[in-house]
Design an enzyme around this catalytic site. Structure first.
Site, short mmCIF file in Angstrom:
data_model
loop_
_atom_site.label_atom_id
_atom_site.label_comp_id
_atom_site.label_asym_id
_atom_site.label_seq_id
_atom_site.Cartn_x
_atom_site.Cartn_y
_atom_site.Cartn_z
N ILE A 6 -6.72 -32.06 -102.24
CA ILE A 6 -7.07 -33.31 -101.56
C ILE A 6 -6.53 -33.34 -100.13
O ILE A 6 -7.15 -33.92 -99.23
CB ILE A 6 -6.62 -34.55 -102.39
CG1 ILE A 6 -7.40 -35.78 -101.93
CG2 ILE A 6 -5.14 -34.79 -102.32
CD1 ILE A 6 -8.88 -35.71 -102.11
N SER A 37 5.41 -28.14 -97.72
CA SER A 37 4.67 -27.43 -98.75
C SER A 37 5.51 -26.27 -99.26
O SER A 37 6.14 -25.57 -98.48
CB SER A 37 3.36 -26.89 -98.14
OG SER A 37 2.79 -25.94 -99.02
N ARG A 38 5.47 -26.07 -100.59
CA ARG A 38 6.25 -24.98 -101.17
C ARG A 38 5.60 -23.63 -100.90
O ARG A 38 6.24 -22.60 -100.94
CB ARG A 38 6.40 -25.20 -102.68
CG ARG A 38 7.11 -26.49 -103.03
CD ARG A 38 6.88 -26.85 -104.47
NE ARG A 38 5.47 -26.80 -104.81
CZ ARG A 38 4.98 -26.86 -106.04
NH1 ARG A 38 5.80 -26.97 -107.06
NH2 ARG A 38 3.69 -26.81 -106.27
N LYS A 88 -3.61 -41.64 -105.27
CA LYS A 88 -3.66 -42.09 -106.66
C LYS A 88 -3.50 -40.88 -107.56
O LYS A 88 -3.71 -39.76 -107.06
CB LYS A 88 -4.97 -42.85 -106.97
CG LYS A 88 -6.27 -42.15 -106.53
CD LYS A 88 -6.71 -40.87 -107.13
CE LYS A 88 -6.86 -40.78 -108.60
NZ LYS A 88 -7.45 -39.43 -108.99
N ASP A 131 -7.04 -39.09 -114.79
CA ASP A 131 -6.88 -38.85 -113.35
C ASP A 131 -8.17 -39.25 -112.63
O ASP A 131 -8.13 -40.12 -111.75
CB ASP A 131 -6.46 -37.40 -113.08
CG ASP A 131 -6.34 -37.13 -111.58
OD1 ASP A 131 -5.33 -37.53 -110.99
OD2 ASP A 131 -7.29 -36.57 -111.00
P1 NAP Z 1 -3.56 -29.82 -106.18
O1 NAP Z 1 -4.73 -29.12 -105.58
O2 NAP Z 1 -2.95 -29.26 -107.40
O3 NAP Z 1 -2.51 -29.99 -105.03
C1 NAP Z 1 -1.29 -30.66 -105.22
C2 NAP Z 1 -0.24 -30.00 -104.33
O4 NAP Z 1 0.98 -30.71 -104.48
C3 NAP Z 1 0.05 -28.57 -104.72
O5 NAP Z 1 -0.82 -27.67 -104.06
C4 NAP Z 1 1.46 -28.41 -104.25
O6 NAP Z 1 1.39 -28.12 -102.88
C5 NAP Z 1 2.07 -29.79 -104.32
N1 NAP Z 1 3.04 -29.99 -105.40
C6 NAP Z 1 4.29 -30.51 -105.27
N2 NAP Z 1 4.90 -30.60 -106.44
C7 NAP Z 1 4.06 -30.12 -107.35
C8 NAP Z 1 4.15 -29.95 -108.75
N3 NAP Z 1 5.22 -30.31 -109.43
N4 NAP Z 1 3.07 -29.40 -109.38
C9 NAP Z 1 1.97 -29.04 -108.69
N5 NAP Z 1 1.84 -29.21 -107.34
C10 NAP Z 1 2.88 -29.74 -106.70
O7 NAP Z 1 -3.95 -31.35 -106.53
P2 NAP Z 1 -4.93 -32.29 -105.71
O8 NAP Z 1 -6.29 -32.24 -106.30
O9 NAP Z 1 -4.76 -32.10 -104.26
O10 NAP Z 1 -4.34 -33.70 -106.16
C11 NAP Z 1 -3.15 -34.24 -105.61
C12 NAP Z 1 -3.19 -35.76 -105.79
O11 NAP Z 1 -4.36 -36.26 -105.14
C13 NAP Z 1 -3.30 -36.19 -107.26
O12 NAP Z 1 -2.53 -37.34 -107.46
C14 NAP Z 1 -4.80 -36.44 -107.43
O13 NAP Z 1 -5.11 -37.39 -108.43
C15 NAP Z 1 -5.16 -36.99 -106.06
N6 NAP Z 1 -6.60 -36.85 -105.72
C16 NAP Z 1 -7.24 -35.66 -105.86
C17 NAP Z 1 -8.60 -35.58 -105.57
C18 NAP Z 1 -9.38 -34.29 -105.68
O14 NAP Z 1 -10.61 -34.31 -105.48
N7 NAP Z 1 -8.77 -33.16 -105.95
C19 NAP Z 1 -9.29 -36.69 -105.15
C20 NAP Z 1 -8.59 -37.85 -104.95
C21 NAP Z 1 -7.25 -37.93 -105.26
P3 NAP Z 1 2.40 -27.13 -102.16
O15 NAP Z 1 2.12 -25.80 -102.78
O16 NAP Z 1 1.93 -27.29 -100.78
O17 NAP Z 1 3.78 -27.61 -102.39
#
Ligand code: NAP
Length: 312
Positions: free
Chosen positions: A15, A37-38, A91, A169
């Site tokens: 996101i 970012s990690r 969210k 989610d």
């Molecule tokens: P994602 O692709 O898994 O990215 C989350 C990032 O958070 C990871 O790449 C990691 O980044 C970091 N992170 C820090 N602590 C973590 C942990 N304990 N476990 C995993 N990652 C961790 O997820 P995302 O889709 O971006 O979603 C993130 C948030 O945005 C969620 O709350 C989700 O509901 C919301 N969201 C997502 C979307 C969508 O379309 N994907 C849409 C709207 C809202 P680093 O490696 O950089 O640390």
């Protein structure tokens, strides 16, 4: 002209890359100064390997966008508010309502803005639907939120862990639109949560809800949809039926498409950053707890049904 709000971002995942980083770049009221970012660095932006390091290393930051999974939102928001910066939070808000309540209290005490975002509430057809409902009485609502988790959330293990919400989610996006459209309290009556044998969070859910005035609501969430992806909300009213589709992006009344407002052609995240800017300018916060409250209540009444293991 006011200088831009210097913003940092924590969690460079899907996101952040799809929406936040391009959206911040497109808004002159914001400047992306740093990321935490990690695993990732963003070219041209100071990159830190933890939130703590970013807050200490970039003292000029005014605000932080939290784009990590929900399990770690609370600790991150506490750190940011404690350092005197404004918070924009993805969210789902937190792993519990108690955490969200405490963030509201901490934001007030710190004098910083806390913006708990619900991006689907900014989908283009939601405001037009809200206006149509001013002259109509809703009788029944049917929510169908079915998508392929392998396509939209590849490898996101956090979704399946405690506090990750599983199919809720995306399902919470539907509930955030529902609570925006229906202002009276909504209570779950029954819920079946289908939980894979090797996971902690549901892959599908069937939920019956009601309001005191007698609106009946059925929600059907499923992460196993490999056919057409469906993010629909159907509303039976005392007038023509309303059909919201594409996650709140399109609306029909009876058979007729309802055009979006000419001024509302912006994407959801553009509206979010505009709102964040206004909140900071006014010294206000915006935290809508109803979607998380509803999920929490659903989990309280739910029956858990084990289903086949899930692997990506
Ligand atoms: P994602 O692709 O898994 O990215 C989350 C990032 O958070 C990871 O790449 C990691 O980044 C970091 N992170 C820090 N602590 C973590 C942990 N304990 N476990 C995993 N990652 C961790 O997820 P995302 O889709 O971006 O979603 C993130 C948030 O945005 C969620 O709350 C989700 O509901 C919301 N969201 C997502 C979307 C969508 O379309 N994907 C849409 C709207 C809202 P680093 O490696 O950089 O640390």
């Amino acid at each position: 002209m006011q200088p831009p709000i210097r913003i940092g971002l924590v969690g460079v995942g899907k996101i952040a890359r799809d929406q936040h980083i391009p959206c911040i770049a497109a808004h002159s009221e914001f400047k992306l100064l740093a990321v935490a970012s990690r695993h990732n660095v963003i070219e041209g932006v100071a990159s830190y390997s933890s939130l703590e390091q970013m807050l200490a290393g970039a003292p000029e930051l005014d605000a932080v966008a939290i784009c990590t999974p929900p399990q770690v939102h609370y600790e991150a928001a506490k750190l940011v508010l404690g350092s005197g910066r404004h918070v924009l939070m993805e969210k789902p808000p937190c792993a519990s309502l108690g955490q969200l309540d405490n963030l509201v209290r901490l934001a007030k005490a710190s004098g910083c803005s806390l913006y708990q975002t619900w991006h689907s509430q900014h989908a283009r057809a939601v405001e037009p639907a809200l206006r149509l409902l001013e002259q109509r009485k809703v009788r029944r609502v049917h929510i169908t939120w079915k998508e392929d988790v392998r396509r939209w959330h590849p490898g996101q293990e956090w979704l399946w862990q405690p506090g990750g919400f599983g199919v809720f989610d995306p399902g919470m996006n539907a509930l955030s639109i529902l609570t925006k459209l229906i202002s009276e309290p909504i209570y779950p009556q029954t819920a079946q949560l289908f939980v894979p044998a090797n996971r902690s969070a549901p892959i599908a859910a069937e939920i019956e809800l009601r309001t005191d005035s007698g609106i009946e609501i059925h929600a059907s969430f499923d992460f196993r949809e490999t056919g057409p992806q469906r993010w629909n909300i159907d509303l039976d009213t005392d007038g023509d039926a309303m059909h919201l589709s594409a996650g709140g992006g399109h609306l029909t009344l009876g058979e007729q498409p309802v055009p979006a407002d000419p001024g509302s052609l912006d994407a959801e995240y553009a509206a979010i950053y505009r709102r964040f800017y206004d909140l900071i300018a006014r010294g206000e916060s915006d935290v809508d707890t109803r979607p998380l409250q509803l999920v929490s209540d659903i989990f309280l009444v739910a029956k858990q049904i084990p289903v086949q293991s899930f692997e990506y």
